[in-house]
Design a protein around this motif. Structure first.
Motif, mmCIF file in Angstrom:
data_model
loop_
_atom_site.group_PDB
_atom_site.id
_atom_site.type_symbol
_atom_site.label_atom_id
_atom_site.label_comp_id
_atom_site.label_asym_id
_atom_site.label_seq_id
_atom_site.Cartn_x
_atom_site.Cartn_y
_atom_site.Cartn_z
ATOM 1 N N LEU A 148 21.832 -86.755 -59.011
ATOM 2 C CA LEU A 148 21.531 -86.578 -57.592
ATOM 3 C C LEU A 148 21.353 -85.104 -57.236
ATOM 4 O O LEU A 148 20.476 -84.741 -56.479
ATOM 5 N N SER A 149 22.227 -84.260 -57.812
ATOM 6 C CA SER A 149 22.124 -82.869 -57.368
ATOM 7 C C SER A 149 21.019 -82.112 -58.102
ATOM 8 O O SER A 149 20.596 -81.058 -57.638
ATOM 9 N N SER A 150 20.539 -82.676 -59.225
ATOM 10 C CA SER A 150 19.444 -81.968 -59.875
ATOM 11 C C SER A 150 18.088 -82.478 -59.391
ATOM 12 O O SER A 150 17.052 -81.927 -59.716
ATOM 13 N N MET A 151 18.084 -83.541 -58.595
ATOM 14 C CA MET A 151 16.820 -84.096 -58.110
ATOM 15 C C MET A 151 16.166 -83.157 -57.101
ATOM 16 O O MET A 151 16.845 -82.566 -56.265
ATOM 17 N N THR A 152 14.842 -83.049 -57.190
ATOM 18 C CA THR A 152 14.147 -82.280 -56.155
ATOM 19 C C THR A 152 13.904 -83.156 -54.935
ATOM 20 O O THR A 152 13.659 -82.671 -53.849
ATOM 21 N N GLU A 153 13.982 -84.452 -55.132
ATOM 22 C CA GLU A 153 13.867 -85.357 -53.997
ATOM 23 C C GLU A 153 15.232 -85.480 -53.336
ATOM 24 O O GLU A 153 16.256 -85.507 -54.017
ATOM 25 N N GLY A 154 15.218 -85.535 -52.039
ATOM 26 C CA GLY A 154 16.471 -85.715 -51.335
ATOM 27 C C GLY A 154 16.847 -87.184 -51.327
ATOM 28 O O GLY A 154 15.990 -88.051 -51.251
ATOM 29 N N LEU A 202 17.666 -93.476 -48.375
ATOM 30 C CA LEU A 202 16.389 -92.839 -48.059
ATOM 31 C C LEU A 202 16.062 -91.817 -49.135
ATOM 32 O O LEU A 202 16.943 -91.110 -49.609
ATOM 33 N N VAL A 203 14.798 -91.777 -49.498
ATOM 34 C CA VAL A 203 14.348 -90.750 -50.433
ATOM 35 C C VAL A 203 13.455 -89.791 -49.654
ATOM 36 O O VAL A 203 12.521 -90.213 -48.978
ATOM 37 N N VAL A 204 13.811 -88.526 -49.709
ATOM 38 C CA VAL A 204 13.085 -87.532 -48.928
ATOM 39 C C VAL A 204 12.345 -86.617 -49.899
ATOM 40 O O VAL A 204 12.947 -86.081 -50.817
ATOM 41 N N ARG A 205 11.046 -86.487 -49.711
ATOM 42 C CA ARG A 205 10.292 -85.664 -50.642
ATOM 43 C C ARG A 205 9.626 -84.500 -49.919
ATOM 44 O O ARG A 205 9.043 -84.665 -48.845
ATOM 45 N N ASP A 206 9.705 -83.344 -50.536
ATOM 46 C CA ASP A 206 9.061 -82.145 -50.008
ATOM 47 C C ASP A 206 7.553 -82.286 -50.187
ATOM 48 O O ASP A 206 7.065 -82.501 -51.278
ATOM 49 N N LEU A 207 6.818 -82.202 -49.092
ATOM 50 C CA LEU A 207 5.380 -82.428 -49.176
ATOM 51 C C LEU A 207 4.587 -81.159 -49.444
ATOM 52 O O LEU A 207 3.386 -81.198 -49.617
#
Ligand SMILES: Nc1ncnc2c1ncn2[C@@H]1O[C@H](COP(=O)(O)OP(=O)(O)OP(=O)(O)O)[C@@H](O)[C@H]1O
Ligand SMILES: [Mg+2]
Lengths: 125, 593
Positions: B144-150, B266-271
């Motif tokens: 979880l903490s290494s994911m770039t997605e929130g 929820l999965v949050v992705r930097d656009l």
């Protein structure tokens, strides 16, 4: 005055005949026809013309090939020659003849007056 | 590891019975003779299991159990109650306090031993499960903490239960503190809320948070797991929503009553990265479009060149075949004219034959001209000047036919590279066509100007030549008041030999030659009918910014390149057509027809 000798090289016998008739009719020229392009050089060596008409496009040997051989032959290199062509248009030859890098071209169909004019010009008559 | 068991009873004989029941069975046995002592030993020695007498004078068993469970350090100790009280209410009370078992006295030593053995097994399995869980949690936390997605866990009420570092960075801690209903923008909370409420069929929401105050970045938000149990995340910066949540390390709770049931992840992705890629893609796309357009133009030119090649070979063949007989006839007639004395009738026959001969020669020459439109001699020139010069050449015929000419030539047109001779040929062809169409009386309108092309006005030829809506073009319009062009002739106009003129009057090559020349100028020609009124309308377009093409010297004016098939002397390339053929320049023909 001795008659000037003219050799006509074209694969179309009717054309060389018409050219010959028109030239001979003036009474000033002795004319020989050659319809086999490959025999043109041999005929020229034997006939020793002052002027040669060469059709550009012929089966066997093209006019400009014959011209090349003429220029390399010590006995024939002084002989003047004129190309006859169906492809050069009147527009390109101007009126009658065209000088293209030192070569003279005559466009088919050629008129009798043009023909005689070219002959006179080249033979310095 | 040997299980340790604390035996608690205030009566020494009872303690001895317990001790003897379990002694010698691979347990570590501890003994306490009252409630207070039991708590003390429990805190110090952390036994795995406690056999706890209920009735003791100082502190009864229920109180001991309550205190053990209240202290996280001792809460995991398994408690087995021992009591002479066998009322159901007592048993329920003991189990409700967190006891794992309740044995009534008097008991059989074997029964005690069997129960203790079972509970030890359960304890061992519990521990193994817990340690495996902890390992899994560690792995999960690392992921979880290494994911770039929130990743954000929401409970059914829309409260954030956990969020990984990426989610906190992307959405902002402030927003995660708020309940879902207060999230910005409103449609975000609405969408997620609908999904959480199970009212909506869709399971994925994509939302751009670019405009939100709380989230400074454009992000994509996806509802990834509906109705799944959110993960309690020890590594999360967010504390569990319910601090009194059961601290069972074994995690044996039923999903149905877990606090997060019905929630969502929820999965949050930097656009930004995606936007960067999209921008790069758009750029590549533009470049592609551009090169596609260039390719298309090049292809058209190639096709044109290939066509010319074929026609050129054909023309050479035909010219050769036709010109020889023509030459025979010509010289034959000349000879006969010299030798025969002709009467009046024969002279007329001869003149007619001569005319016919000239006409045949003209046709063949047209064919040759047509075949060699493959190179241009470009010099900067003005289209208006070319029009005026060409008009001069047909002025006489225009006057004779009583055709009015209206010219609307835009002033100050920039000079462009044109082959003046060839362009005159083009203009004359078009003027002659218009004149022939009108026959007598009528109006020829000629207009030039720089024109910003609209997509819908582009004709098929303009498109094929690579013109696009928005291009700036130098435009020439030629309109006549003739009958116009029949619909079924429209797409045949440019075909070589297509002509509606009587035999011998039109070669049908005019427009093919015209189009070839215009295309060689990177221009286009479209022919149609006028929108209003009768007559044909010819539209020529040239690129207004036409970069001068490299001057081609080996094209139209060279004999060698003119016709494939007849080898001309190799040095003939520099010959050009006599410039005196067509009068050019305004000096020779003062303008103003
Ligand atoms: N302005 C016009 N109005 C009506 N029809 C036209 C016009 N221009 C061309 N056409 C039609 O297109 C045909 C082809 O024209 P094109 O210039 O190619 O050959 P042509 O004019 O028939 O022959 P040539 O150009 O050799 O005189 C014409 O015969 C005519 O039917
Ligand atoms: Mg025409």
């Amino acid at each position: 005055m001795e008659k000037k000798r003219i050799l006509l090289v074209d694969d179309e016998p009717a054309l060389t005949r018409m050219l010959r008739l028109n030239l001979e009719q003036t009474g000033r020229f002795e004319v020989r026809e050659e319809n086999q392009s490959t025999r043109a050089l041999a005929t020229a060596r034997e006939f020793r013309p002052d002027l040669i008409f060469l059709d550009v496009m012929m089966p066997g040997m093209d006019g400009d090939e014959i011209a090349e051989h003429l220029e390399q032959d010590p006995r024939l290199c002084q002989v003047k020659y004129v190309f006859l062509t169906a492809i050069v248009t009147k527009r390109e030859t101007g009126r009658g003849t065209a000088e293209i890098s030192g070569q003279t071209f005559l466009a088919k169909p050629v008129r009798r007056e043009e023909l005689l004019q070219v002959v006179d010009d080249l033979l310095g008559l | 590891m040997t299980p340790s068991i604390l035996l608690v009873d205030d009566i020494p004989s009872n303690l001895r019975i317990l001790y003897e029941s379990l002694n010698g069975r691979d347990y570590r046995l501890l003994i306490a003779n009252g409630g207070a002592q039991a708590l003390e030993i429990a805190r110090r020695s952390h036994p795995d299991l406690m056999l706890l007498d209920v009735m003791m004078p100082d502190l009864d068993g229920f109180d001991v159990c309550r205190q053990l469970k209240a202290d996280p350090a001792t809460a995991t100790i398994g408690v087995i109650f021992l009591s002479a009280r066998d009322a159901a209410a007592d048993k329920v009370r003991g189990l409700a306090l967190g006891g794992v078992d309740y044995v009534t006295k008097p008991f059989h030593p074997e029964e005690i031993a069997a129960r203790v053995a079972i509970h030890c097994t359960i304890l061992r399995m519990d521990r193994e499960l817990a340690s495996r869980n902890r390992q899994l949690e560690l792995v999960r936390d690392r992921i979880l903490s290494s994911m770039t997605e929130g990743v954000v866990g929401l409970d059914a009420g829309g409260q954030v239960e956990f969020a990984n570092p990426a989610a906190t960075a992307l959405l902002g801690a402030a927003m995660l503190d708020l309940p879902l209903a207060a999230w910005q923008p409103p449609d975000l909370s609405e969408t997620v809320g609908r999904v959480l409420g199970g009212q909506d069929q869709f399971t994925v929401a994509e939302l751009d948070l670019a405009a939100t105050g709380t989230a400074p970045l454009p992000v994509e938000l996806r509802v990834a797991a509906i109705n799944a149990r959110p993960l309690p995340a020890p590594a999360s910066p967010r504390p569990p929503a319910d601090p009194a949540g059961q601290p069972h390390p074994g995690g044996g709770d039923d999903p149905a009553d877990a606090p997060g049931a019905g929630g969502a992840v929820l999965v949050v992705r930097d656009l930004r990265e995606r936007q960067r890629v999209a921008a790069a893609l758009a750029e590549t796309n533009n470049a592609l479009r551009q090169s596609h357009r260039e390719l298309k133009v090049a292809q058209m030119q190639l096709i044109q060149a290939a066509k010319l090649e074929t026609v050129g070979q054909l023309a050479a063949g035909v010219a050769h075949e036709v010109k020889n007989p023509l030459a025979v006839i010509q010289l034959g007639m000349d000879f006969l004219e010299q030798t025969l004395t002709l009467d009046q009738t024969s002279a007329t026959v001869f003149a007619d034959m001569q005319q016919a001969l000239l006409r045949a020669d003209t046709v063949v020459r047209g064919l040759l001209d047509f075949s060699r439109e493959r190179g241009l001699d470009l010099t900067p020139d003005s289209l208006n000047r070319l029009i005026n010069v060409s008009l001069q050449l047909v002025r006489h015929e225009l006057v004779q036919r009583n055709i009015k000419v209206i010219t609307e030539l835009a002033s100050a047109l920039p000079e462009q590279p044109f082959d003046a001779d060839k362009m005159q040929q083009v203009l004359l062809n078009l003027f002659m066509n218009a004149m022939h169409a009108m026959e007598r009386d009528g109006t020829l309108r000629i207009a030039t100007g720089l024109h910003r092309l609209r997509d819908e006005e582009l004709g098929p030829q303009a498109r094929a030549a690579g013109f696009l809506g928005g291009d700036l073009a130098l435009r020439l319009l030629i309109e006549d008041s003739g009958p116009g062009i029949a619909a079924d002739h429209l797409d045949r106009l440019f075909d070589p030999y297509f002509s509606t003129k009587p035999m011998g009057e039109g070669t049908g090559l005019g427009l093919s030659v015209t189009r070839n020349i215009v295309n060689l100028h990177r221009g286009s020609i479209d022919i149609g009918n006028r929108d209003s009124g009768r007559g044909a309308r010819v539209v020529l377009l040239f690129h207004a910014d036409a970069a001068p093409l490299p001057p081609t010297r080996d094209g139209a004016t060279s004999i060698a390149a003119a016709v494939a098939g007849e080898p001309a002397p190799a040095t003939a390339q520099s010959v050009s057509s006599p410039p005196t053929e067509v009068p050019r320049g305004e000096e020779t023909h003062p303008a103003g027809g």
